[in-house]
Design an enzyme around this catalytic site. Structure first.
Site, PDB file in Angstrom:
ATOM      1  N   SER A  20       0.737  -1.214   0.482  1.00 37.53           N
ATOM      2  CA  SER A  20       0.213  -0.518  -0.187  1.00 37.53           C
ATOM      3  C   SER A  20       1.002   1.089   0.274  1.00 37.53           C
ATOM      4  O   SER A  20       2.287   1.659   1.003  1.00 37.53           O
ATOM      5  CB  SER A  20      -0.839  -0.002   1.018  1.00 37.53           C
ATOM      6  OG  SER A  20      -1.443   1.357   1.132  1.00 37.53           O
ATOM      7  N   SER A  22      -1.184   4.028   0.647  1.00 39.89           N
ATOM      8  CA  SER A  22      -1.168   4.993   1.908  1.00 39.89           C
ATOM      9  C   SER A  22      -0.394   5.732   3.261  1.00 39.89           C
ATOM     10  O   SER A  22      -0.768   5.916   3.376  1.00 39.89           O
ATOM     11  CB  SER A  22      -2.830   4.522   2.433  1.00 39.89           C
ATOM     12  OG  SER A  22      -3.320   4.018   0.919  1.00 39.89           O
ATOM     13  N   THR A  67      -8.643  -1.562   2.217  1.00 41.51           N
ATOM     14  CA  THR A  67      -8.951  -2.232   0.636  1.00 41.51           C
ATOM     15  C   THR A  67      -8.921  -3.753   0.011  1.00 41.51           C
ATOM     16  O   THR A  67      -9.250  -4.381   1.012  1.00 41.51           O
ATOM     17  CB  THR A  67      -6.823  -1.297  -0.262  1.00 41.51           C
ATOM     18  OG1 THR A  67      -6.944  -1.735  -1.092  1.00 41.51           O
ATOM     19  CG2 THR A  67      -6.258  -2.468   0.622  1.00 41.51           C
ATOM     20  N   LYS A  71     -13.706  -4.116   0.537  1.00 44.42           N
ATOM     21  CA  LYS A  71     -14.249  -3.418   1.025  1.00 44.42           C
ATOM     22  C   LYS A  71     -15.612  -3.212   1.114  1.00 44.42           C
ATOM     23  O   LYS A  71     -17.009  -2.681   1.349  1.00 44.42           O
ATOM     24  CB  LYS A  71     -14.008  -2.471  -0.316  1.00 44.42           C
ATOM     25  CG  LYS A  71     -13.080  -1.928  -0.588  1.00 44.42           C
ATOM     26  CD  LYS A  71     -12.383  -1.232  -1.446  1.00 44.42           C
ATOM     27  CE  LYS A  71     -11.067   0.549  -1.984  1.00 44.42           C
ATOM     28  NZ  LYS A  71     -11.432   0.472  -2.915  1.00 44.42           N
ATOM     29  N   MET A 228      -7.646   5.946 -14.062  1.00 41.96           N
ATOM     30  CA  MET A 228      -7.375   5.622 -12.515  1.00 41.96           C
ATOM     31  C   MET A 228      -6.216   4.752 -12.234  1.00 41.96           C
ATOM     32  O   MET A 228      -5.467   4.769 -11.241  1.00 41.96           O
ATOM     33  CB  MET A 228      -8.181   4.685 -12.334  1.00 41.96           C
ATOM     34  CG  MET A 228     -10.060   5.020 -11.869  1.00 41.96           C
ATOM     35  SD  MET A 228     -10.930   4.502 -11.137  1.00 41.96           S
ATOM     36  CE  MET A 228     -12.157   5.662 -11.003  1.00 41.96           C
ATOM     37  N   TYR A 230      -2.176   4.801 -12.218  1.00 41.21           N
ATOM     38  CA  TYR A 230      -1.186   6.060 -11.588  1.00 41.21           C
ATOM     39  C   TYR A 230       0.075   4.898 -12.622  1.00 41.21           C
ATOM     40  O   TYR A 230       1.231   6.016 -12.159  1.00 41.21           O
ATOM     41  CB  TYR A 230      -1.492   6.231 -10.607  1.00 41.21           C
ATOM     42  CG  TYR A 230      -1.377   5.158  -9.619  1.00 41.21           C
ATOM     43  CD1 TYR A 230      -0.219   4.680  -8.696  1.00 41.21           C
ATOM     44  CD2 TYR A 230      -2.579   4.613  -8.823  1.00 41.21           C
ATOM     45  CE1 TYR A 230       0.004   3.777  -7.732  1.00 41.21           C
ATOM     46  CE2 TYR A 230      -2.667   4.429  -7.930  1.00 41.21           C
ATOM     47  CZ  TYR A 230      -1.720   3.324  -7.783  1.00 41.21           C
ATOM     48  OH  TYR A 230      -2.114   2.354  -6.426  1.00 41.21           O
TER      49      TYR A 230
END
Length: 290
Positions: A20, A22, A67, A71, A228, A230
């Site tokens: 991740s 995040s 995640t 979800k 979406m 990246y």
């Protein structure tokens, strides 16, 4: 930063979760604002989901991101779910307040924010083609409808999934014209010329693969493309948009913006402008990262 007994904890649950992006994104914002918070990954196996989130609540975390693969599965385990998250049918952010868990979905907020900031695009009354019919597509389609898009068309390889998504949104959001088109039948120039925006919600492009027969040059004048994906930062879809002179943006802005929305939910503070996106970009350019 120094972690003490007063440090507030947020995190992310998933299986796996070690990949991740995040943690560096949120920790950069905490540090920039001088907040005594830290954000850590929590690997939670699917069969331990209920125990995992109960444990996080008992430990006093302020909230956590959600995640894959949790979800959807987390929905019945929460005390409250916001109307937008309920419409989307998935949660990506949970706030813990006095032991009660509230589920949010900030993916749609992230998409709309990125469309505005990166492309100057506002959905009101506009026509949008969404590629894909999975969880990310559901979030995109719902958020575009809630934002007042005039028409949202879903294009997907699986007719059943695409048609079901369009029909589900049509039943819930009367102000938008939702439709479906098989992915293999969107190459017609007349069809493409009716759209102001194309959004890719699938993983196509991550491995250098491309959509066959997609004529971006046929889009409406002033139309744009949002992917979406990246990593890589320029997918074949975006390279095609560039070649056709169509403005485009990748998914990094959406990832940062949905994180900013979660950050505000947990802290009540607004991250410094660009802080999270810069942290993401730095991590992505580090060897060995996605």
């Amino acid at each position: 930063m120094t972690i003490t007994g007063k440090t507030k904890v947020a995190g992310i649950i998933g299986w796996p979760v070690s990949h991740s992006l995040s943690p560096p994104m949120h920790n950069a914002a905490f540090e920039a604002l001088g907040l005594d918070f830290t954000y850590v990954p929590f690997p939670v196996a699917p069969e331990r989901l209920a125990a995992g989130i109960a444990g996080l609540a008992a430990l006093g975390v302020v909230g956590f991101s959600v995640t894959i693969p949790h979800k959807v599965a987390i929905l019945p385990l929460l005390d409250r779910v916001t109307p937008e998250a309920e419409l989307i049918g998935a949660v990506n952010t949970v706030a813990v307040e006095e032991g009660a868990l509230t589920g949010y979905n900030t993916d749609g907020i992230g998409l709309l924010s990125a469309l505005r900031s990166k492309l100057g695009f506002h959905p009101e009354g506009r026509s949008v083609l969404v590629l894909g019919a999975g969880g990310a597509a559901r979030s995109a389609v719902a958020s575009l409808g809630l934002a007042g898009a005039g028409r949202v068309e879903v294009a997907n390889r699986s007719p059943d999934a695409g048609r079901c998504l369009a029909e589900a949104m049509r039943e819930r959001l009367a102000g938008t014209d939702f439709g479906f088109q098989p992915l293999g039948q969107i190459s017609d120039k007349g069809y493409m010329s009716s759209f102001d925006l194309v959004v890719n919600t699938t993983s196509v492009g991550m491995a250098g693969d491309a959509f066959a027969g997609l004529d971006l040059a046929a889009l409406k004048p002033g139309a744009c493309v949002y992917d979406m994906v990246y990593a890589p930062p320029v997918t074949p879809l975006l390279a095609q948009a560039e070649a056709a002179g169509v403005p485009w943006a990748n998914g990094l802005g959406m990832l940062a913006a949905q994180g900013e929305a979660a950050f505000r939910i947990w802290t009540g503070a607004i991250p410094p402008e660009g802080c999270m996106e810069k942290a993401l970009a730095a991590r992505l350019t580090t060897p060995g990262n996605p």
